[in-house]
Scaffold this active site. Sequence first.
Site, PDB file in Angstrom:
ATOM      1  N   GLU A 438      -8.832  -3.680   3.615  1.00 33.44           N
ATOM      2  CA  GLU A 438      -9.517  -4.873   4.164  1.00 33.44           C
ATOM      3  C   GLU A 438     -11.003  -4.853   3.816  1.00 33.44           C
ATOM      4  O   GLU A 438     -11.839  -5.301   4.604  1.00 33.44           O
ATOM      5  CB  GLU A 438      -9.358  -4.944   5.680  1.00 33.44           C
TER       6      GLU A 438
HETATM    7  C1  LIG Z   1      -2.403   1.766   1.757  1.00 30.70           C
HETATM    8  C2  LIG Z   1      -3.111   0.582   1.200  1.00 30.70           C
HETATM    9  C3  LIG Z   1      -2.744  -0.692   1.625  1.00 30.70           C
HETATM   10  C4  LIG Z   1      -3.369  -1.808   1.078  1.00 30.70           C
HETATM   11  N1  LIG Z   1      -2.929  -3.061   1.422  1.00 30.70           N
HETATM   12  C5  LIG Z   1      -3.387  -4.133   0.723  1.00 30.70           C
HETATM   13  C6  LIG Z   1      -2.800  -5.420   0.892  1.00 30.70           C
HETATM   14  O1  LIG Z   1      -1.904  -5.612   1.717  1.00 30.70           O
HETATM   15  N2  LIG Z   1      -3.243  -6.435   0.122  1.00 30.70           N
HETATM   16  C7  LIG Z   1      -4.224  -6.267  -0.811  1.00 30.70           C
HETATM   17  O2  LIG Z   1      -4.584  -7.223  -1.477  1.00 30.70           O
HETATM   18  N3  LIG Z   1      -4.820  -5.062  -0.988  1.00 30.70           N
HETATM   19  C8  LIG Z   1      -4.417  -3.996  -0.248  1.00 30.70           C
HETATM   20  N4  LIG Z   1      -4.984  -2.766  -0.443  1.00 30.70           N
HETATM   21  C9  LIG Z   1      -6.097  -2.638  -1.352  1.00 30.70           C
HETATM   22  C10 LIG Z   1      -7.413  -2.351  -0.628  1.00 30.70           C
HETATM   23  O3  LIG Z   1      -7.832  -3.484   0.088  1.00 30.70           O
HETATM   24  C11 LIG Z   1      -8.427  -1.895  -1.690  1.00 30.70           C
HETATM   25  O4  LIG Z   1      -8.034  -0.589  -2.080  1.00 30.70           O
HETATM   26  C12 LIG Z   1      -9.844  -1.907  -1.186  1.00 30.70           C
HETATM   27  O5  LIG Z   1     -10.276  -3.219  -0.949  1.00 30.70           O
HETATM   28  C13 LIG Z   1     -10.813  -1.257  -2.197  1.00 30.70           C
HETATM   29  O6  LIG Z   1     -10.570  -1.700  -3.510  1.00 30.70           O
HETATM   30  P1  LIG Z   1     -10.363  -0.615  -4.669  1.00 30.70           P
HETATM   31  O7  LIG Z   1      -9.357   0.363  -4.206  1.00 30.70           O
HETATM   32  O8  LIG Z   1     -10.089  -1.317  -5.932  1.00 30.70           O
HETATM   33  O9  LIG Z   1     -11.747   0.134  -4.757  1.00 30.70           O
HETATM   34  P2  LIG Z   1     -13.014  -0.364  -5.602  1.00 30.70           P
HETATM   35  O10 LIG Z   1     -13.301  -1.777  -5.344  1.00 30.70           O
HETATM   36  O11 LIG Z   1     -12.818   0.072  -7.013  1.00 30.70           O
HETATM   37  O12 LIG Z   1     -14.158   0.511  -4.928  1.00 30.70           O
HETATM   38  C14 LIG Z   1     -14.386   1.901  -5.278  1.00 30.70           C
HETATM   39  C15 LIG Z   1     -15.629   2.389  -4.514  1.00 30.70           C
HETATM   40  O13 LIG Z   1     -16.762   1.615  -4.923  1.00 30.70           O
HETATM   41  C16 LIG Z   1     -17.407   1.027  -3.801  1.00 30.70           C
HETATM   42  N5  LIG Z   1     -17.887  -0.302  -4.176  1.00 30.70           N
HETATM   43  C17 LIG Z   1     -17.208  -1.299  -4.750  1.00 30.70           C
HETATM   44  N6  LIG Z   1     -17.988  -2.374  -4.940  1.00 30.70           N
HETATM   45  C18 LIG Z   1     -19.195  -2.051  -4.459  1.00 30.70           C
HETATM   46  C19 LIG Z   1     -20.434  -2.748  -4.346  1.00 30.70           C
HETATM   47  N7  LIG Z   1     -20.568  -4.006  -4.728  1.00 30.70           N
HETATM   48  N8  LIG Z   1     -21.486  -2.078  -3.784  1.00 30.70           N
HETATM   49  C20 LIG Z   1     -21.354  -0.820  -3.362  1.00 30.70           C
HETATM   50  N9  LIG Z   1     -20.212  -0.117  -3.433  1.00 30.70           N
HETATM   51  C21 LIG Z   1     -19.144  -0.718  -3.975  1.00 30.70           C
HETATM   52  C22 LIG Z   1     -16.338   0.956  -2.714  1.00 30.70           C
HETATM   53  O14 LIG Z   1     -16.928   0.993  -1.418  1.00 30.70           O
HETATM   54  C23 LIG Z   1     -15.526   2.208  -3.001  1.00 30.70           C
HETATM   55  O15 LIG Z   1     -16.134   3.310  -2.372  1.00 30.70           O
HETATM   56  C24 LIG Z   1      -4.399  -1.643   0.130  1.00 30.70           C
HETATM   57  C25 LIG Z   1      -4.773  -0.359  -0.281  1.00 30.70           C
HETATM   58  C26 LIG Z   1      -4.135   0.740   0.229  1.00 30.70           C
HETATM   59  C27 LIG Z   1      -4.522   2.110  -0.285  1.00 30.70           C
END
Ligand SMILES: Cc1cc2nc3c(=O)[nH]c(=O)nc-3n(C[C@H](O)[C@H](O)[C@H](O)COP(=O)(O)OP(=O)(O)OC[C@H]3O[C@@H](n4cnc5c(N)ncnc54)[C@H](O)[C@@H]3O)c2cc1C
Length: 587
Positions: A438
């Site tokens: 989220e």
């Molecule tokens: C168990 C699980 C359930 C999930 N359920 C859903 C779901 O139902 N629907 C759905 O759509 N998604 C879902 N997700 C996805 C989840 O919402 C994302 O993993 C999350 O939003 C982070 O995206 P990412 O993993 O691509 O990390 P990234 O966006 O690649 O981020 C990597 C790191 O960089 C940091 N970062 C990124 N952008 C910035 C910025 N602009 N400034 C500073 N720091 C930054 C983040 O804080 C993080 O520490 C789920 C994930 C998991 C693991």
Amino acid sequence: MTTYTAPIEDMMFLFQKLRNNKSYNELEKYKEVTPDLVKNILEEAAKINQNIILPLAKSGDENPTILENGVVITPPGYKEAYKKFIEGGWISLSCDPKYGGQGMPKTVSAFFDEMLSAASLSFKLYSELSIGAYNCINHHATDSIKNKFLPKMVEGKWSGTMCLTEPVCGTDLGLLKTKAIEQKDGTFKISGQKIFITSGDHDLTENIVHLVIARASDSPLGTKGISLFLVPKFIVNDDGSIGSRNGVSTGSIERKMGIKGSATCVLNFDNATGYMIGPKNKGLNSMFTMMNLERIVVGIQGLGISEIAYQNSLNYSKERKQGKSNNSKLDSGADFIIEHADIRKSLLNMKSIIEGERALCFWLSQQTEVSLYHKDENTRKEASDLVSLMTPVVKSFFTDMGMEITSDAMQIYGGYGYTKDQGIEQLYRDNRITPIYEGTNSVQAIDLVFRKLLNNNGDIINQYINLIKEDLKISGEKIKPFVKKMNENIKLLSEFSNWIKEKIKTSKDDVSAASNDYLKVLGLVATAHAWLKVLEVSFKDYENNKKFYEDKIQTANFFFNRVLPRVESHYLTATSGSKYIMDFKFN
Ligand SMILES: Cc1cc2nc3c(=O)[nH]c(=O)nc-3n(C[C@H](O)[C@H](O)[C@H](O)COP(=O)(O)OP(=O)(O)OC[C@H]3O[C@@H](n4cnc5c(N)ncnc54)[C@H](O)[C@@H]3O)c2cc1C
């Protein structure tokens, strides 16, 4: 296995004594939601959570979901429990009676969310995203879509998902690649891959309603070209019956650290039929209806898991004997570990944060209802600004505190906490997703400092600070020391807010690097504000329930002396700036 007793007494205390928001009490809609009714609901809720859902926590952890012949199979016991869950009407608690819901306010459904999170987060997630999807459809879809999909979702026969994330598109949704091609009949063909989709597939419901963000062929790149589509697993015929399979399939399910009973799916959309929800290219606005409410619920997940971690740690520390305490009366042998000052401090740290958070959440639930349903537009707007300010705080502060509390719980259990039998390490693992999904907690903090403090309606953080200052005009000798501490911390919050507002103009890196600390400061002050309201009642009503109120006053004492002072350290750390961070050369 862990044990759990729903904290009904505390919940009822909030509902009876702190439901004092004037605008909330003006809502006609909830006049019939009386304390007696709420008590009945909570007692029934406690039964299903303690007796039926709690045992699923272990079974889901030991028997994660599996994918067999393209179908996700949930852990043993889930199907039977889900049947009872929907028969009891628990899924529809806060839904509109027009679609078969029970129309309960968030002041009540938030208590249920907390219990369910404590009992089994994995099991909870199957219904949680359904409610999120319900809210989004209810706010943004046409009547014909609402009538076709909502009654079955409210009944729990169909469930919902939120499909945003893709392999190269996580936080930055503007990078999404999923395409939507318009058809002559006004429907769309959706193609692309979504990953990490919670409850993307499972065997609990007859149909699954996916809410998918995608880019129409003539839409611009970036976030301005995103639209929202409803894509059912099975096409629904005009008479509401289930038709042919749509072009959505499950590629795989993720193996993960915690919430192993929850199916986290890779979904492939291959020319799947979809229906646009809300205006074209405004998909993120519509999706944010779902995400904002969801974020508060994720905060509540952290609260629920913290509560069960606390309850079990407290019980264990009354049973485990090790070493003599400083004030031991024993000649030989060992005292219960609850006699040791350090263990007592850990327990009180948990308890004071949890009860403060619950009171804060109750305050926010009232504001949310006012923001949605009050008849006066200005009152709605004011409440909406407060909800928008506090949403990232509740999401991140509660879930980060959940990590601290579950880690401390493991520490209290010692080696028995780290090994599997007692179920404590599972709480830590299950909670670990809450600061990530989220929108990560860091991204919430960035959203708070850059977009929530000031908006088109004015200086929201100042309005919030003024609101607290109004509440500080309380008289009474006993509450004075708390008011004094609150004033000191409000001053720090004001100075920190002004520092952020100035730095935004000259050094965005300073602001970004300060954002997590700022969020913690606001979380701590907001929790202290909630405690102050609890204290006000506790001193006034003291004679009527001495034992309960004495417990509250002592717990608040710990919070104000041992937890709230973290504000100053966050403030000093953050305002040291970012130059030494940004100039550092990583090898
Ligand atoms: C168990 C699980 C359930 C999930 N359920 C859903 C779901 O139902 N629907 C759905 O759509 N998604 C879902 N997700 C996805 C989840 O919402 C994302 O993993 C999350 O939003 C982070 O995206 P990412 O993993 O691509 O990390 P990234 O966006 O690649 O981020 C990597 C790191 O960089 C940091 N970062 C990124 N952008 C910035 C910025 N602009 N400034 C500073 N720091 C930054 C983040 O804080 C993080 O520490 C789920 C994930 C998991 C693991």
